[in-house]
Scaffold this motif. Structure first.
Motif, mmCIF file in Angstrom:
data_model
loop_
_atom_site.group_PDB
_atom_site.id
_atom_site.type_symbol
_atom_site.label_atom_id
_atom_site.label_comp_id
_atom_site.label_asym_id
_atom_site.label_seq_id
_atom_site.Cartn_x
_atom_site.Cartn_y
_atom_site.Cartn_z
ATOM 1 N N UNK A 36 -3.783 10.961 3.298
ATOM 2 C CA UNK A 36 -4.675 10.661 2.170
ATOM 3 C C UNK A 36 -5.601 9.497 2.502
ATOM 4 N N UNK A 37 -5.067 8.492 3.161
ATOM 5 C CA UNK A 37 -5.876 7.324 3.530
ATOM 6 C C UNK A 37 -6.969 7.737 4.520
ATOM 7 N N UNK A 38 -6.625 8.566 5.480
ATOM 8 C CA UNK A 38 -7.618 9.042 6.465
ATOM 9 C C UNK A 38 -8.712 9.836 5.771
ATOM 10 N N UNK A 39 -8.304 10.723 4.866
ATOM 11 C CA UNK A 39 -9.269 11.540 4.131
ATOM 12 C C UNK A 39 -10.209 10.683 3.298
ATOM 13 N N UNK A 40 -9.667 9.620 2.724
ATOM 14 C CA UNK A 40 -10.465 8.733 1.883
ATOM 15 C C UNK A 40 -11.300 7.753 2.705
ATOM 16 N N UNK A 41 -11.102 7.756 4.020
ATOM 17 C CA UNK A 41 -11.864 6.860 4.881
ATOM 18 C C UNK A 41 -11.393 5.429 4.836
ATOM 19 N N UNK A 42 -10.126 5.221 4.465
ATOM 20 C CA UNK A 42 -9.602 3.869 4.386
ATOM 21 C C UNK A 42 -8.332 3.694 5.227
ATOM 22 N N UNK A 43 -8.154 4.536 6.234
ATOM 23 C CA UNK A 43 -6.956 4.431 7.076
ATOM 24 C C UNK A 43 -6.909 3.077 7.753
ATOM 25 N N UNK A 91 0.847 -1.643 2.894
ATOM 26 C CA UNK A 91 0.601 -0.234 2.563
ATOM 27 C C UNK A 91 -0.595 -0.117 1.634
ATOM 28 N N UNK A 92 -1.306 0.974 1.773
ATOM 29 C CA UNK A 92 -2.445 1.233 0.894
ATOM 30 C C UNK A 92 -1.966 1.881 -0.394
ATOM 31 N N UNK A 126 -9.263 1.899 -8.098
ATOM 32 C CA UNK A 126 -9.497 1.142 -6.862
ATOM 33 C C UNK A 126 -8.344 1.331 -5.890
ATOM 34 N N UNK A 127 -8.661 1.302 -4.598
ATOM 35 C CA UNK A 127 -7.650 1.313 -3.550
ATOM 36 C C UNK A 127 -7.523 -0.109 -3.040
ATOM 37 N N UNK A 128 -6.286 -0.536 -2.828
ATOM 38 C CA UNK A 128 -6.045 -1.875 -2.315
ATOM 39 C C UNK A 128 -4.849 -1.892 -1.380
ATOM 40 N N UNK A 129 -4.561 -3.068 -0.859
ATOM 41 C CA UNK A 129 -3.448 -3.285 0.056
ATOM 42 C C UNK A 129 -2.315 -3.939 -0.736
ATOM 43 N N UNK A 130 -1.139 -3.358 -0.675
ATOM 44 C CA UNK A 130 0.014 -3.912 -1.375
ATOM 45 C C UNK A 130 0.424 -5.226 -0.718
ATOM 46 N N UNK A 131 0.538 -6.289 -1.544
ATOM 47 C CA UNK A 131 0.860 -7.615 -1.030
ATOM 48 C C UNK A 131 2.220 -8.122 -1.493
ATOM 49 N N UNK A 132 2.848 -7.454 -2.452
ATOM 50 C CA UNK A 132 4.151 -7.889 -2.938
ATOM 51 C C UNK A 132 4.207 -7.833 -4.451
ATOM 52 N N UNK A 133 5.224 -8.491 -4.995
ATOM 53 C CA UNK A 133 5.458 -8.487 -6.438
ATOM 54 C C UNK A 133 5.179 -9.865 -7.010
ATOM 55 N N UNK A 134 4.753 -9.902 -8.254
ATOM 56 C CA UNK A 134 4.606 -11.133 -9.017
ATOM 57 C C UNK A 134 5.175 -10.824 -10.402
ATOM 58 N N UNK A 135 6.418 -11.169 -10.608
ATOM 59 C CA UNK A 135 7.086 -10.795 -11.849
ATOM 60 C C UNK A 135 7.205 -9.287 -11.907
ATOM 61 N N UNK A 136 6.796 -8.670 -13.018
ATOM 62 C CA UNK A 136 6.924 -7.215 -13.142
ATOM 63 C C UNK A 136 5.756 -6.434 -12.519
ATOM 64 N N UNK A 137 4.784 -7.142 -11.959
ATOM 65 C CA UNK A 137 3.580 -6.485 -11.433
ATOM 66 C C UNK A 137 3.578 -6.405 -9.915
ATOM 67 N N UNK A 148 1.042 5.006 -4.099
ATOM 68 C CA UNK A 148 0.873 4.679 -2.685
ATOM 69 C C UNK A 148 0.301 5.878 -1.949
ATOM 70 N N UNK A 149 -0.612 5.607 -1.033
ATOM 71 C CA UNK A 149 -1.298 6.668 -0.306
ATOM 72 C C UNK A 149 -0.517 7.065 0.937
#
Length: 64
Positions: free
Chosen positions: A56-63, A10-11, A19-30, A51-52
């Protein structure tokens, strides 16, 4: 963050860094986000992530 569990791929926006990024999972509390074009993941505090929605992702051009 909402009450639902996010899915890997998910974006999300790191609201502290702007910054926009791709969710990759958890590392401790982060949550871990990866840059859209690949690269090193960075940790984000749960309160600093939004989370977008697909429109919102389409509008931002990052779909995906």
């Amino acid at each position: 963050m909402s009450d639902r569990s996010p899915r890997v791929g998910e974006l999300a926006r790191d609201v502290r860094r702007g910054h926009v990024g791709v969710y990759m999972g958890m590392a401790g509390p982060h949550l871990m986000l990866r840059p859209l074009n690949g690269g090193r993941e960075w940790p984000v505090a749960e309160g600093d992530v939004r989370f977008l929605a697909p429109e919102e992702a389409r509008r931002a051009g990052v779909a995906r």
